[in-house]
Design a protein around this motif. Structure first.
Motif, PDB file in Angstrom:
ATOM      1  N   GLN A   1     -27.253 -41.658  27.434  1.00  0.00           N
ATOM      2  CA  GLN A   1     -26.277 -42.183  28.389  1.00  0.00           C
ATOM      3  C   GLN A   1     -25.399 -43.274  27.799  1.00  0.00           C
ATOM      4  OE1 GLN A   1     -25.081 -41.517  31.259  1.00  0.00           O
ATOM      5  NE2 GLN A   1     -26.529 -40.234  32.310  1.00  0.00           N
ATOM      6  N   LEU A   2     -25.957 -44.143  26.935  1.00  0.00           N
ATOM      7  CA  LEU A   2     -25.162 -45.240  26.415  1.00  0.00           C
ATOM      8  C   LEU A   2     -24.091 -44.776  25.441  1.00  0.00           C
ATOM      9  CD1 LEU A   2     -27.789 -48.062  25.943  1.00  0.00           C
ATOM     10  CD2 LEU A   2     -26.073 -47.818  27.713  1.00  0.00           C
ATOM     11  N   SER A   3     -24.236 -43.597  24.874  1.00  0.00           N
ATOM     12  CA  SER A   3     -23.238 -43.123  23.929  1.00  0.00           C
ATOM     13  C   SER A   3     -22.031 -42.505  24.629  1.00  0.00           C
ATOM     14  CB  SER A   3     -23.859 -42.108  22.963  1.00  0.00           C
ATOM     15  OG  SER A   3     -24.294 -40.973  23.681  1.00  0.00           O
ATOM     16  N   GLY A   4     -22.137 -42.239  25.917  1.00  0.00           N
ATOM     17  CA  GLY A   4     -21.029 -41.650  26.658  1.00  0.00           C
ATOM     18  C   GLY A   4     -20.068 -42.703  27.170  1.00  0.00           C
ATOM     19  N   ALA A   5     -19.021 -42.241  27.813  1.00  0.00           N
ATOM     20  CA  ALA A   5     -18.002 -43.145  28.363  1.00  0.00           C
ATOM     21  C   ALA A   5     -18.483 -43.760  29.673  1.00  0.00           C
ATOM     22  CB  ALA A   5     -16.715 -42.375  28.601  1.00  0.00           C
ATOM     23  N   TRP A   6     -18.058 -44.975  29.907  1.00  0.00           N
ATOM     24  CA  TRP A   6     -18.353 -45.693  31.140  1.00  0.00           C
ATOM     25  C   TRP A   6     -17.044 -46.194  31.718  1.00  0.00           C
ATOM     26  CZ3 TRP A   6     -23.153 -46.253  33.394  1.00  0.00           C
ATOM     27  CH2 TRP A   6     -24.229 -45.785  32.642  1.00  0.00           C
ATOM     28  N   TYR A   7     -16.902 -46.147  33.043  1.00  0.00           N
ATOM     29  CA  TYR A   7     -15.676 -46.571  33.721  1.00  0.00           C
ATOM     30  C   TYR A   7     -15.956 -47.754  34.641  1.00  0.00           C
ATOM     31  CZ  TYR A   7     -14.098 -41.909  32.386  1.00  0.00           C
ATOM     32  OH  TYR A   7     -13.775 -40.781  31.687  1.00  0.00           O
ATOM     33  N   SER A   8     -15.004 -48.656  34.704  1.00  0.00           N
ATOM     34  CA  SER A   8     -15.058 -49.725  35.695  1.00  0.00           C
ATOM     35  C   SER A   8     -14.582 -49.145  37.023  1.00  0.00           C
ATOM     36  CB  SER A   8     -14.140 -50.878  35.276  1.00  0.00           C
ATOM     37  OG  SER A   8     -12.789 -50.459  35.332  1.00  0.00           O
ATOM     38  N   THR A   9     -14.689 -49.921  38.076  1.00  0.00           N
ATOM     39  CA  THR A   9     -14.211 -49.471  39.387  1.00  0.00           C
ATOM     40  C   THR A   9     -12.719 -49.160  39.329  1.00  0.00           C
ATOM     41  OG1 THR A   9     -15.918 -50.725  40.548  1.00  0.00           O
ATOM     42  CG2 THR A   9     -13.965 -50.133  41.814  1.00  0.00           C
ATOM     43  N   ALA A  10     -11.938 -50.051  38.724  1.00  0.00           N
ATOM     44  CA  ALA A  10     -10.485 -49.844  38.647  1.00  0.00           C
ATOM     45  C   ALA A  10     -10.144 -48.606  37.821  1.00  0.00           C
ATOM     46  CB  ALA A  10      -9.819 -51.076  38.058  1.00  0.00           C
ATOM     47  N   GLU A  11     -10.836 -48.396  36.704  1.00  0.00           N
ATOM     48  CA  GLU A  11     -10.561 -47.236  35.854  1.00  0.00           C
ATOM     49  C   GLU A  11     -10.889 -45.933  36.569  1.00  0.00           C
ATOM     50  OE1 GLU A  11     -11.427 -49.240  31.494  1.00  0.00           O
ATOM     51  OE2 GLU A  11     -13.106 -48.449  32.665  1.00  0.00           O
ATOM     52  N   LEU A  12     -12.042 -45.897  37.239  1.00  0.00           N
ATOM     53  CA  LEU A  12     -12.427 -44.677  37.942  1.00  0.00           C
ATOM     54  C   LEU A  12     -11.506 -44.418  39.123  1.00  0.00           C
ATOM     55  CD1 LEU A  12     -14.286 -42.275  38.159  1.00  0.00           C
ATOM     56  CD2 LEU A  12     -15.812 -43.678  39.561  1.00  0.00           C
ATOM     57  N   ALA A  13     -11.118 -45.466  39.829  1.00  0.00           N
ATOM     58  CA  ALA A  13     -10.187 -45.297  40.947  1.00  0.00           C
ATOM     59  C   ALA A  13      -8.889 -44.660  40.459  1.00  0.00           C
ATOM     60  CB  ALA A  13      -9.909 -46.644  41.607  1.00  0.00           C
ATOM     61  N   CYS A  14      -8.405 -45.096  39.328  1.00  0.00           N
ATOM     62  CA  CYS A  14      -7.181 -44.533  38.754  1.00  0.00           C
ATOM     63  C   CYS A  14      -7.386 -43.049  38.421  1.00  0.00           C
ATOM     64  CB  CYS A  14      -6.785 -45.329  37.519  1.00  0.00           C
ATOM     65  SG  CYS A  14      -5.236 -44.823  36.774  1.00  0.00           S
ATOM     66  N   LEU A  15      -8.509 -42.718  37.801  1.00  0.00           N
ATOM     67  CA  LEU A  15      -8.789 -41.321  37.447  1.00  0.00           C
ATOM     68  C   LEU A  15      -8.916 -40.427  38.682  1.00  0.00           C
ATOM     69  CD1 LEU A  15     -11.400 -41.792  34.586  1.00  0.00           C
ATOM     70  CD2 LEU A  15      -9.112 -40.836  34.368  1.00  0.00           C
ATOM     71  N   LEU A  16      -9.559 -40.940  39.730  1.00  0.00           N
ATOM     72  CA  LEU A  16      -9.754 -40.153  40.955  1.00  0.00           C
ATOM     73  C   LEU A  16      -8.548 -40.206  41.886  1.00  0.00           C
ATOM     74  CD1 LEU A  16     -13.461 -41.046  41.842  1.00  0.00           C
ATOM     75  CD2 LEU A  16     -12.597 -38.987  40.708  1.00  0.00           C
ATOM     76  N   ARG A  17      -7.586 -41.067  41.545  1.00  0.00           N
ATOM     77  CA  ARG A  17      -6.376 -41.256  42.354  1.00  0.00           C
ATOM     78  C   ARG A  17      -6.702 -41.758  43.761  1.00  0.00           C
ATOM     79  NH1 ARG A  17      -4.209 -35.729  40.011  1.00  0.00           N
ATOM     80  NH2 ARG A  17      -3.454 -36.512  38.027  1.00  0.00           N
ATOM     81  N   VAL A  18      -7.615 -42.733  43.794  1.00  0.00           N
ATOM     82  CA  VAL A  18      -7.950 -43.427  45.037  1.00  0.00           C
ATOM     83  C   VAL A  18      -7.819 -44.920  44.791  1.00  0.00           C
ATOM     84  CG1 VAL A  18      -9.536 -41.618  45.835  1.00  0.00           C
ATOM     85  CG2 VAL A  18     -10.440 -43.564  44.558  1.00  0.00           C
ATOM     86  N   ASP A  19      -7.780 -45.688  45.843  1.00  0.00           N
ATOM     87  CA  ASP A  19      -7.720 -47.134  45.723  1.00  0.00           C
ATOM     88  C   ASP A  19      -9.109 -47.670  45.338  1.00  0.00           C
ATOM     89  OD1 ASP A  19      -5.763 -49.434  46.435  1.00  0.00           O
ATOM     90  OD2 ASP A  19      -7.704 -50.052  47.280  1.00  0.00           O
ATOM     91  N   PRO A  20      -9.187 -48.720  44.517  1.00  0.00           N
ATOM     92  CA  PRO A  20     -10.496 -49.288  44.181  1.00  0.00           C
ATOM     93  C   PRO A  20     -11.325 -49.664  45.414  1.00  0.00           C
ATOM     94  CG  PRO A  20      -8.832 -50.230  42.749  1.00  0.00           C
ATOM     95  CD  PRO A  20      -8.107 -49.396  43.786  1.00  0.00           C
TER      96      PRO A  20
END
Length: 110
Positions: A44-63
């Motif tokens: 798991q640690l070798s994969g990518a991790w997203y912050s709330t703001a980054e994931l919100a941008c990817l999902l196209r939703v507000d944080p």
């Protein structure tokens, strides 16, 4: 964060657990019986991790949507890791699995 006394590639190798090309040029030796700290079996640690703001941008939703999902009862949204009271991280693998679970195929029998 880079410290003045560390080279960025050596910092990356410490975080990833993999030796960098610069590591082989140093004369430091380590005993072979020492394993890397906090080894994670599924990688798991070798994969990518997203912050709330980054994931919100990817999902196209507000944080705030992700925050609301985390506090809903029952919980909604993708799995998350509360690192501190203010920092929450999302594993890219968990987010992808969550999206696959939610996928709707029109015309498919449920």
């Amino acid at each position: 964060m880079n410290y003045p006394h560390t080279h960025p590639s050596s910092t990356r190798s410490l975080l990833s657990g993999r030796p960098s090309s610069q590591d082989s040029t140093h004369s430091r030796s380590t005993p072979s019986d020492i394993s890397p700290p906090h080894t994670v079996p599924d990688g798991q640690l070798s994969g990518a991790w997203y912050s709330t703001a980054e994931l919100a941008c990817l999902l196209r939703v507000d944080p705030s949507t992700l925050r609301r999902w985390r506090t809903a009862h029952p919980r909604q949204g993708p799995p998350y890791v509360p690192v501190t009271g203010r920092v929450v991280l999302y594993s890219a693998r968990d987010v992808e699995a969550w999206l696959v679970e939610r996928r709707v195929t029109p015309g498919a029998v449920s």
